[in-house]
Design a protein around this motif. Structure first.
Motif, PDB file in Angstrom:
ATOM      1  N   ARG A 101       0.823  -1.215   0.000  1.00  0.00           N
ATOM      2  CA  ARG A 101       0.000   0.000   0.000  1.00  0.00           C
ATOM      3  C   ARG A 101       0.858   1.267   0.000  1.00  0.00           C
ATOM      4  O   ARG A 101       0.502   2.262  -0.620  1.00  0.00           O
ATOM      5  CB  ARG A 101      -0.966  -0.023   1.187  1.00  0.00           C
ATOM      6  CG  ARG A 101      -2.065  -1.063   1.027  1.00  0.00           C
ATOM      7  CD  ARG A 101      -3.366  -0.635   1.657  1.00  0.00           C
ATOM      8  NE  ARG A 101      -3.302  -0.659   3.113  1.00  0.00           N
ATOM      9  CZ  ARG A 101      -4.346  -0.390   3.899  1.00  0.00           C
ATOM     10  NH1 ARG A 101      -5.520  -0.084   3.370  1.00  0.00           N
ATOM     11  NH2 ARG A 101      -4.234  -0.448   5.198  1.00  0.00           N
ATOM     12  N   TYR A 104       1.791   2.241  -3.458  1.00  0.00           N
ATOM     13  CA  TYR A 104       0.785   3.000  -4.190  1.00  0.00           C
ATOM     14  C   TYR A 104       0.832   4.478  -3.794  1.00  0.00           C
ATOM     15  O   TYR A 104       0.629   5.363  -4.624  1.00  0.00           O
ATOM     16  CB  TYR A 104      -0.613   2.447  -3.916  1.00  0.00           C
ATOM     17  CG  TYR A 104      -0.958   1.214  -4.718  1.00  0.00           C
ATOM     18  CD1 TYR A 104      -1.309   1.303  -6.061  1.00  0.00           C
ATOM     19  CD2 TYR A 104      -0.935  -0.050  -4.126  1.00  0.00           C
ATOM     20  CE1 TYR A 104      -1.643   0.171  -6.795  1.00  0.00           C
ATOM     21  CE2 TYR A 104      -1.262  -1.191  -4.855  1.00  0.00           C
ATOM     22  CZ  TYR A 104      -1.614  -1.065  -6.185  1.00  0.00           C
ATOM     23  OH  TYR A 104      -1.934  -2.189  -6.911  1.00  0.00           O
ATOM     24  N   ASP A 162       1.507  -4.317  -8.892  1.00  0.00           N
ATOM     25  CA  ASP A 162       1.593  -3.134  -8.045  1.00  0.00           C
ATOM     26  C   ASP A 162       3.034  -2.635  -8.004  1.00  0.00           C
ATOM     27  O   ASP A 162       3.974  -3.377  -8.317  1.00  0.00           O
ATOM     28  CB  ASP A 162       1.097  -3.453  -6.633  1.00  0.00           C
ATOM     29  CG  ASP A 162       1.923  -4.553  -5.982  1.00  0.00           C
ATOM     30  OD1 ASP A 162       2.961  -4.236  -5.382  1.00  0.00           O
ATOM     31  OD2 ASP A 162       1.536  -5.738  -6.114  1.00  0.00           O
ATOM     32  N   GLU A 206       0.538  -1.719   8.774  1.00  0.00           N
ATOM     33  CA  GLU A 206      -0.051  -2.409   7.626  1.00  0.00           C
ATOM     34  C   GLU A 206       0.516  -3.821   7.430  1.00  0.00           C
ATOM     35  O   GLU A 206       0.707  -4.282   6.312  1.00  0.00           O
ATOM     36  CB  GLU A 206       0.128  -1.575   6.356  1.00  0.00           C
ATOM     37  CG  GLU A 206      -0.550  -0.219   6.456  1.00  0.00           C
ATOM     38  CD  GLU A 206      -0.344   0.636   5.223  1.00  0.00           C
ATOM     39  OE1 GLU A 206       0.454   0.234   4.342  1.00  0.00           O
ATOM     40  OE2 GLU A 206      -0.968   1.691   5.129  1.00  0.00           O
ATOM     41  N   ARG A 225      -8.117  -6.377   4.627  1.00  0.00           N
ATOM     42  CA  ARG A 225      -8.399  -5.949   3.251  1.00  0.00           C
ATOM     43  C   ARG A 225      -8.910  -7.121   2.419  1.00  0.00           C
ATOM     44  O   ARG A 225      -9.877  -7.004   1.688  1.00  0.00           O
ATOM     45  CB  ARG A 225      -7.137  -5.361   2.622  1.00  0.00           C
ATOM     46  CG  ARG A 225      -6.583  -4.169   3.353  1.00  0.00           C
ATOM     47  CD  ARG A 225      -5.485  -3.468   2.554  1.00  0.00           C
ATOM     48  NE  ARG A 225      -4.343  -4.318   2.276  1.00  0.00           N
ATOM     49  CZ  ARG A 225      -3.317  -4.485   3.104  1.00  0.00           C
ATOM     50  NH1 ARG A 225      -3.319  -3.870   4.278  1.00  0.00           N
ATOM     51  NH2 ARG A 225      -2.296  -5.248   2.773  1.00  0.00           N
ATOM     52  N   GLN A 297      -9.920  -1.137  -2.038  1.00  0.00           N
ATOM     53  CA  GLN A 297      -8.509  -1.327  -1.748  1.00  0.00           C
ATOM     54  C   GLN A 297      -7.722  -1.540  -3.034  1.00  0.00           C
ATOM     55  O   GLN A 297      -8.263  -2.061  -4.015  1.00  0.00           O
ATOM     56  CB  GLN A 297      -8.319  -2.534  -0.830  1.00  0.00           C
ATOM     57  CG  GLN A 297      -8.934  -2.365   0.549  1.00  0.00           C
ATOM     58  CD  GLN A 297      -8.311  -1.218   1.309  1.00  0.00           C
ATOM     59  OE1 GLN A 297      -7.102  -1.154   1.481  1.00  0.00           O
ATOM     60  NE2 GLN A 297      -9.143  -0.270   1.739  1.00  0.00           N
TER      61      GLN A 297
END
Length: 362
Positions: A101, A104, A162, A206, A225, A297
């Protein structure tokens, strides 16, 4: 894998540069290497937040006496100076931006750290006269995941959708390029690919177990998530033992040692995110439960598993802890910490216990 005696013989007195030593995996490996008698120089950013494992384990004399350099892997000049001063025989590169995450939120920073940081390290290693090998730690997420449901092998196509996963695939390519271009007749360089690790002392943001710990302390459910996502969960000591075995093989059998290796759990230990949460909560005696994250998400692979056949064949490495044991060892560490026990001694005891398993089991 090495026996207990020969492992000490190999590592004792060897100069090791360990990047990322203040992180979760790095702190565990620092203590392990110190116990083996290695002369360790660490290079990493300061730990993020309190508490943190490095702050706890650095209280050990064996770790405190080692050289710890707090600096950014992206600082090419500082990194080059540190590498030259350490003059390592073995380099284990673990410094990374390791969160999907976060990649991102900051893709450029992720690529700068994971790709260019690795390139800067390998460039600095070119001038080392006594270098014997380099181990670059990447991720199980380096593979192009088309959702075929099979375990990934080392020869599979690299990819990653990602920014984090893709940056680690790029790290593999950068490593291969430097190896072929500048180290073809020099010290061997290999990459190590491991899955999702759990273990005591992780308070990172996270990440699943730290999220569980925080939820338990707050008396609320943990927010997931992708609760049904399957990951190759393993205790942190499992891949670390693989990295040590790989480094030794690169030094003692440089022609035969593999240049890319998966270190994953047995297939029986592949399980979903929610199963890990339920088992951990049960072990620590809490029942916070879990809820699904309601907001959209970023995309993540639904299933991701590794084949460790090459590690077993080439390094005689195999996982020693099943999922139940991995969760138990992890939960017991946090329970001991909550009870005010000496966590340096507790962590060293878990390493010793793990090493005993490698000695007595086939």
């Amino acid at each position: 894998m090495n026996t207990i005696g020969t492992m000490e013989q190999f590592w004792h007195g060897r100069r090791v540069l360990l990047t990322g030593h203040t992180g979760f995996k790095g702190a565990w490996l620092s203590v392990w290497l110190a116990g083996l008698g290695a002369e360790v120089t660490g290079y990493a950013l300061a730990p993020a937040g309190e508490p943190n494992l490095w702050g706890i384990l650095a209280a050990a004399d064996a770790v405190r006496s080692r050289r710890s350099i707090i600096a950014d892997i992206r600082d090419v000049r500082r990194l080059g100076e540190a590498v030259a001063q350490a003059d390592p025989q073995i380099v284990i590169h673990m410094a990374a931006q390791a969160l999907v995450r976060e990649s991102y939120r900051d893709p450029l920073g992720t690529y700068a750290t994971n790709v260019m940081g690795t390139a800067a390290l390998l460039q600095a290693c070119r001038s080392l006269r006594h270098l014997q090998c380099v181990v670059i730690v990447t991720s199980d997420k380096v593979y192009e995941n088309r959702g075929e449901g099979r375990s990934f092998e080392e020869g599979d196509r690299l990819g990653g959708h990602d920014p984090y996963s893709n940056s680690k695939a790029c790290t593999e390519l950068v490593t291969a390029s430097f190896r072929d271009s500048f180290f073809a007749d020099g010290p061997p360089i290999a990459t190590a690919r491991a899955g999702n690790v759990i273990g005591g002392g992780d308070w990172s943001e996270e990440r699943l177990i730290p999220d569980c710990v925080r939820a338990l302390h707050a008396g609320r459910p943990v927010v997931l998530r992708y609760p049904d996502a399957v990951r190759p969960w393993q205790h942190v000591l499992e891949p670390l033992s693989g990295y040590l075995a790989l480094a030794e093989a690169l030094v003692t059998l440089p022609k035969k040692a593999p240049r890319a290796v998966n270190f994953g759990p047995d297939p029986a230990s592949f399980c979903t995110v929610r199963e890990v949460v339920d088992a951990f909560s049960s072990r620590v005696g809490g029942k916070p439960g879990w809820v699904r994250e309601p907001s959209p998400q970023p995309a993540e692979a639904q299933a991701l598993t590794l084949s460790s056949a090459l590690a077993r064949h080439a390094l005689t490495w195999r996982p020693r802890l099943d999922m139940r044991e991995s969760i138990a060892w992890t939960a017991d560490w946090y329970l001991a910490h909550s009870a005010g026990e000496n966590m340096v001694a507790f962590s060293e005891a878990q390493i010793a216990r793990y090493r005993e398993l490698t000695r007595i089991s086939p």
